[in-house]
Write a protein that holds these residues in place. Sequence first.
Motif, PDB file in Angstrom:
ATOM      1  N   ASP A 114      -5.010  10.681  -6.982  1.00  0.00           N
ATOM      2  CA  ASP A 114      -4.036  11.317  -7.070  1.00  0.00           C
ATOM      3  C   ASP A 114      -2.406   9.956  -7.042  1.00  0.00           C
ATOM      4  OD1 ASP A 114      -4.441  13.248  -6.079  1.00  0.00           O
ATOM      5  OD2 ASP A 114      -4.282  12.176  -3.053  1.00  0.00           O
ATOM      6  N   ILE A 115      -2.634   9.552  -7.978  1.00  0.00           N
ATOM      7  CA  ILE A 115      -1.849   8.539  -9.050  1.00  0.00           C
ATOM      8  C   ILE A 115      -0.967   9.065  -9.612  1.00  0.00           C
ATOM      9  CG2 ILE A 115      -3.569   6.872  -8.239  1.00  0.00           C
ATOM     10  CD1 ILE A 115      -4.191   6.861 -10.853  1.00  0.00           C
ATOM     11  N   GLU A 116      -0.595  10.279 -10.083  1.00  0.00           N
ATOM     12  CA  GLU A 116      -0.073  11.068 -10.819  1.00  0.00           C
ATOM     13  C   GLU A 116       1.739  10.680 -10.324  1.00  0.00           C
ATOM     14  OE1 GLU A 116      -1.835  12.690  -9.588  1.00  0.00           O
ATOM     15  OE2 GLU A 116      -3.380  13.133 -10.918  1.00  0.00           O
ATOM     16  N   MET A 117       2.094  10.486  -9.655  1.00  0.00           N
ATOM     17  CA  MET A 117       3.142  10.096  -9.254  1.00  0.00           C
ATOM     18  C   MET A 117       3.511   9.006  -8.502  1.00  0.00           C
ATOM     19  SD  MET A 117       4.037  13.263  -9.606  1.00  0.00           S
ATOM     20  CE  MET A 117       5.997  12.850  -7.995  1.00  0.00           C
ATOM     21  N   LEU A 118       2.550   7.872  -8.870  1.00  0.00           N
ATOM     22  CA  LEU A 118       3.319   6.173  -8.961  1.00  0.00           C
ATOM     23  C   LEU A 118       3.664   5.927 -10.337  1.00  0.00           C
ATOM     24  CD1 LEU A 118      -0.027   4.939  -7.484  1.00  0.00           C
ATOM     25  CD2 LEU A 118       1.790   5.680  -6.087  1.00  0.00           C
ATOM     26  N   GLY A 119       4.612   5.313 -10.133  1.00  0.00           N
ATOM     27  CA  GLY A 119       5.449   4.477 -10.760  1.00  0.00           C
ATOM     28  C   GLY A 119       4.800   3.217 -11.005  1.00  0.00           C
ATOM     29  N   LYS A 121       5.426  -0.178 -11.365  1.00  0.00           N
ATOM     30  CA  LYS A 121       5.439  -0.899  -9.720  1.00  0.00           C
ATOM     31  C   LYS A 121       4.422  -0.650  -9.126  1.00  0.00           C
ATOM     32  CE  LYS A 121       8.762  -2.967  -6.065  1.00  0.00           C
ATOM     33  NZ  LYS A 121      10.149  -3.160  -5.246  1.00  0.00           N
ATOM     34  N   GLU A 122       3.998   0.390  -8.420  1.00  0.00           N
ATOM     35  CA  GLU A 122       3.383   1.044  -7.548  1.00  0.00           C
ATOM     36  C   GLU A 122       2.091   0.597  -7.851  1.00  0.00           C
ATOM     37  OE1 GLU A 122       5.814   2.483  -8.172  1.00  0.00           O
ATOM     38  OE2 GLU A 122       7.409   2.897  -6.381  1.00  0.00           O
ATOM     39  N   LEU A 123       1.864   1.062  -9.628  1.00  0.00           N
ATOM     40  CA  LEU A 123       0.477   0.835 -10.088  1.00  0.00           C
ATOM     41  C   LEU A 123       0.280  -0.376 -10.477  1.00  0.00           C
ATOM     42  CD1 LEU A 123       1.064   3.329 -12.746  1.00  0.00           C
ATOM     43  CD2 LEU A 123      -0.497   3.707 -11.583  1.00  0.00           C
ATOM     44  N   LYS A 124       1.276  -1.379 -10.486  1.00  0.00           N
ATOM     45  CA  LYS A 124       1.088  -2.531 -11.065  1.00  0.00           C
ATOM     46  C   LYS A 124       0.304  -2.814  -9.522  1.00  0.00           C
ATOM     47  CE  LYS A 124       3.463  -4.307 -15.441  1.00  0.00           C
ATOM     48  NZ  LYS A 124       4.842  -4.592 -15.667  1.00  0.00           N
ATOM     49  N   GLN A 125       1.171  -3.035  -8.265  1.00  0.00           N
ATOM     50  CA  GLN A 125       1.138  -3.601  -7.102  1.00  0.00           C
ATOM     51  C   GLN A 125      -0.733  -3.045  -6.654  1.00  0.00           C
ATOM     52  OE1 GLN A 125       3.095  -2.529  -3.881  1.00  0.00           O
ATOM     53  NE2 GLN A 125       2.350  -3.079  -2.278  1.00  0.00           N
ATOM     54  N   LEU A 126      -0.828  -1.986  -6.965  1.00  0.00           N
ATOM     55  CA  LEU A 126      -2.269  -1.543  -6.385  1.00  0.00           C
ATOM     56  C   LEU A 126      -3.750  -1.493  -7.062  1.00  0.00           C
ATOM     57  CD1 LEU A 126      -4.349   1.176  -5.495  1.00  0.00           C
ATOM     58  CD2 LEU A 126      -3.798   2.453  -6.956  1.00  0.00           C
ATOM     59  N   GLU A 127      -3.143  -2.335  -8.669  1.00  0.00           N
ATOM     60  CA  GLU A 127      -3.442  -3.118  -9.957  1.00  0.00           C
ATOM     61  C   GLU A 127      -3.988  -4.539  -8.629  1.00  0.00           C
ATOM     62  OE1 GLU A 127      -4.192  -4.613 -14.523  1.00  0.00           O
ATOM     63  OE2 GLU A 127      -2.240  -3.546 -14.056  1.00  0.00           O
ATOM     64  N   ARG A 128      -3.945  -5.366  -8.847  1.00  0.00           N
ATOM     65  CA  ARG A 128      -2.700  -5.759  -7.376  1.00  0.00           C
ATOM     66  C   ARG A 128      -4.231  -6.353  -6.443  1.00  0.00           C
ATOM     67  NH1 ARG A 128       2.260  -6.726  -9.152  1.00  0.00           N
ATOM     68  NH2 ARG A 128       3.173  -6.224  -7.405  1.00  0.00           N
ATOM     69  N   GLN A 129      -4.164  -5.510  -5.730  1.00  0.00           N
ATOM     70  CA  GLN A 129      -4.859  -4.872  -4.670  1.00  0.00           C
ATOM     71  C   GLN A 129      -6.177  -5.131  -4.635  1.00  0.00           C
ATOM     72  OE1 GLN A 129      -2.856  -1.786  -2.816  1.00  0.00           O
ATOM     73  NE2 GLN A 129      -1.633  -2.658  -1.995  1.00  0.00           N
ATOM     74  N   LEU A 130      -6.648  -4.184  -5.861  1.00  0.00           N
ATOM     75  CA  LEU A 130      -7.507  -3.833  -6.202  1.00  0.00           C
ATOM     76  C   LEU A 130      -8.059  -5.461  -6.817  1.00  0.00           C
ATOM     77  CD1 LEU A 130      -7.549  -0.553  -7.698  1.00  0.00           C
ATOM     78  CD2 LEU A 130      -8.836  -0.936  -5.899  1.00  0.00           C
ATOM     79  N   LYS A 131      -7.996  -5.443  -7.367  1.00  0.00           N
ATOM     80  CA  LYS A 131      -8.628  -7.078  -8.093  1.00  0.00           C
ATOM     81  C   LYS A 131      -8.611  -8.242  -6.956  1.00  0.00           C
ATOM     82  CE  LYS A 131      -6.271  -7.346 -13.049  1.00  0.00           C
ATOM     83  NZ  LYS A 131      -5.648  -8.024 -13.701  1.00  0.00           N
ATOM     84  N   THR A 132      -8.159  -8.217  -5.919  1.00  0.00           N
ATOM     85  CA  THR A 132      -8.246  -9.344  -5.346  1.00  0.00           C
ATOM     86  C   THR A 132      -9.260  -8.322  -3.794  1.00  0.00           C
ATOM     87  OG1 THR A 132      -5.723  -9.846  -4.343  1.00  0.00           O
ATOM     88  CG2 THR A 132      -7.005  -9.687  -3.112  1.00  0.00           C
ATOM     89  N   GLY A 133      -8.766  -7.057  -3.997  1.00  0.00           N
ATOM     90  CA  GLY A 133     -10.317  -6.591  -2.783  1.00  0.00           C
ATOM     91  C   GLY A 133     -11.781  -6.746  -3.886  1.00  0.00           C
ATOM     92  N   VAL A 134     -11.482  -6.807  -5.317  1.00  0.00           N
ATOM     93  CA  VAL A 134     -12.824  -7.237  -5.715  1.00  0.00           C
ATOM     94  C   VAL A 134     -13.485  -8.641  -5.858  1.00  0.00           C
ATOM     95  CG1 VAL A 134     -13.895  -6.952  -8.829  1.00  0.00           C
ATOM     96  CG2 VAL A 134     -12.971  -5.160  -7.863  1.00  0.00           C
ATOM     97  N   GLU A 135     -12.088  -9.262  -6.285  1.00  0.00           N
ATOM     98  CA  GLU A 135     -12.647 -10.915  -5.879  1.00  0.00           C
ATOM     99  C   GLU A 135     -13.379 -11.541  -4.522  1.00  0.00           C
ATOM    100  OE1 GLU A 135      -9.193 -13.005  -6.970  1.00  0.00           O
ATOM    101  OE2 GLU A 135      -9.020 -12.245  -8.627  1.00  0.00           O
ATOM    102  N   ARG A 136     -12.904 -10.922  -3.604  1.00  0.00           N
ATOM    103  CA  ARG A 136     -13.458 -10.584  -2.169  1.00  0.00           C
ATOM    104  C   ARG A 136     -14.395 -10.318  -2.136  1.00  0.00           C
ATOM    105  NH1 ARG A 136      -7.999  -8.875   1.194  1.00  0.00           N
ATOM    106  NH2 ARG A 136      -6.635 -10.815   1.098  1.00  0.00           N
ATOM    107  N   VAL A 137     -15.237  -9.246  -2.682  1.00  0.00           N
ATOM    108  CA  VAL A 137     -16.188  -8.851  -2.453  1.00  0.00           C
ATOM    109  C   VAL A 137     -17.237  -9.067  -3.186  1.00  0.00           C
ATOM    110  CG1 VAL A 137     -17.574  -6.608  -2.992  1.00  0.00           C
ATOM    111  CG2 VAL A 137     -15.773  -6.040  -1.711  1.00  0.00           C
ATOM    112  N   ARG A 138     -16.951 -10.106  -4.454  1.00  0.00           N
ATOM    113  CA  ARG A 138     -17.417 -10.500  -5.040  1.00  0.00           C
ATOM    114  C   ARG A 138     -17.735 -12.135  -4.318  1.00  0.00           C
ATOM    115  NH1 ARG A 138     -14.932 -11.222  -9.535  1.00  0.00           N
ATOM    116  NH2 ARG A 138     -15.704  -8.871 -10.519  1.00  0.00           N
TER     117      ARG A 138
END
Length: 202
Positions: A114-119, A121-138
């Motif tokens: 359900d990311i088709e409607m994301l602009g 800005k939202e995609l960049k924010q999601l990317e940052r959140q995922l990167k932060t999550g991956v770093e925490r998991v690692r």
Amino acid sequence: MGRGKVELKRIENPTRRQVTFSKRRNGLLKKAFELSILCDAEVSLIVFSPTGKFYQFASHEMERTIARYRSEAGLSGPNDSHTRSLEFWRREIEELQKTINETEAQLRHCIGEDIEMLGMKELKQLERQLKTGVERVRSKKLRIAAEHVNWLKGKQRSIQEENACLKKRLHELHDGNISSRIWEPNARKAIQLRTIDDGSHH
């Protein structure tokens, strides 16, 4: 030729439905704003999306307009305790439902749904959140691995110390056996000599 009449029915495709909602919501809010300006009208508009997201427009204070509406419609006044209680719990339920919907949407976004409607800005924010999550998991994984390695090293030292003690004990037992084998023949000889000496004296 004029445009054909659009059949009003629920749009089954979720992506098209969301796009249509966004466009028509913006148009509705724009019309409400224009009506309030052009005609000096008191306008209040409340819209809830299919996912529970809240949108509103008010040319004046929303609470004042709602109070005026309740008065004109003959509804119970805001001082009614029962009405206030119901209104309070209704809002609580709506807020909880809104939070649940937003959380579910975020979870779907995190797995790429359900990311088709994301602009952008939202995609960049999601990317940052995922990167932060991956770093925490690692980081957590590395910390657990380091703790396990330290535990294994401690276990290895304990085993080495135990082996050293066993080797020392075996050496002691081995040396004791050798000493006893040397002592026994000498002792027998000494006894025999003593016996012979005693016999000769007699």
